[in-house]
Write a protein that holds these residues in place. Structure first.
Motif, short mmCIF file in Angstrom:
data_model
loop_
_atom_site.label_atom_id
_atom_site.label_comp_id
_atom_site.label_asym_id
_atom_site.label_seq_id
_atom_site.Cartn_x
_atom_site.Cartn_y
_atom_site.Cartn_z
N GLN A 29 0.83 -1.20 0.00
CA GLN A 29 0.00 0.00 0.00
C GLN A 29 0.86 1.26 0.00
O GLN A 29 0.56 2.22 -0.68
CB GLN A 29 -0.98 0.02 1.18
N PHE A 30 1.94 1.25 0.75
CA PHE A 30 2.85 2.40 0.73
C PHE A 30 3.34 2.64 -0.69
O PHE A 30 3.28 3.75 -1.20
CB PHE A 30 4.06 2.17 1.65
N HIS A 31 3.79 1.58 -1.34
CA HIS A 31 4.34 1.73 -2.68
C HIS A 31 3.28 2.12 -3.70
O HIS A 31 3.57 2.86 -4.64
CB HIS A 31 5.10 0.46 -3.09
N LYS A 36 2.95 7.74 -7.40
CA LYS A 36 2.71 9.00 -8.11
C LYS A 36 4.03 9.77 -8.21
O LYS A 36 4.66 10.03 -7.20
CB LYS A 36 1.71 9.87 -7.36
N GLY A 37 4.44 10.11 -9.36
CA GLY A 37 5.67 10.88 -9.52
C GLY A 37 6.92 10.03 -9.33
O GLY A 37 8.01 10.57 -9.19
N GLN A 38 6.78 8.73 -9.29
CA GLN A 38 7.91 7.81 -9.12
C GLN A 38 8.80 8.21 -7.96
O GLN A 38 10.00 8.41 -8.11
CB GLN A 38 8.71 7.72 -10.42
N LYS A 39 8.22 8.32 -6.81
CA LYS A 39 8.97 8.72 -5.62
C LYS A 39 8.88 7.64 -4.55
O LYS A 39 8.10 6.71 -4.67
CB LYS A 39 8.44 10.05 -5.10
N GLU A 40 9.69 7.76 -3.54
CA GLU A 40 9.72 6.79 -2.46
C GLU A 40 9.27 7.42 -1.15
O GLU A 40 9.86 7.18 -0.10
CB GLU A 40 11.12 6.20 -2.32
N LYS A 79 7.42 15.10 3.46
CA LYS A 79 7.71 13.78 2.91
C LYS A 79 7.73 12.75 4.04
O LYS A 79 8.44 12.90 5.02
CB LYS A 79 9.07 13.78 2.23
N LEU A 80 6.95 11.70 3.86
CA LEU A 80 6.89 10.60 4.81
C LEU A 80 7.55 9.40 4.12
O LEU A 80 6.98 8.80 3.21
CB LEU A 80 5.44 10.29 5.16
#
Length: 99
Positions: A29-31, A36-40, A79-80
């Motif tokens: 679910q986190f991933h 969105k925006g290919q971020k981590e 950012k989390l």
């Protein structure tokens, strides 16, 4: 955001235990929301959306989770990262256990 179908196919054919499946779901679910925006990372808005859509019962029984999201700062800029997300999920689960 709609329905997230970010399920990776397992390379091995071993059946996961219920606990392993639950952990895998929390990670996936986190991933799904971070994609969105290919971020981590998740923004506070994305985290709130995840909690509202995927954890409606957990979100209701745990007030501090909402407080933690609010404390993250600007809903579009904060950012989390995964470790923080994981800690928040653990805190949320502990909070429900106490009720």
């Amino acid at each position: 955001m709609g329905q997230c179908n970010c399920r990776k196919k397992r390379k091995d054919c071993q059946e996961l235990t219920d606990v392993e499946r639950a952990i895998e779901t929390v990670i996936n679910q986190f991933h799904c929301y971070a994609v969105k925006g290919q971020k981590e990372y998740l923004t506070p808005n994305e985290m709130q959306e995840l909690v509202t859509q995927k954890l409606p019962h957990l979100g209701k029984c745990v007030g501090p989770l909402d407080e933690k999201i609010e404390c993250m700062g600007d809903p579009d800029e904060a950012k989390l990262e995964f470790g923080e997300y994981w800690d928040m999920m653990g805190d949320a689960a502990k909070g429900c256990r106490r009720k």
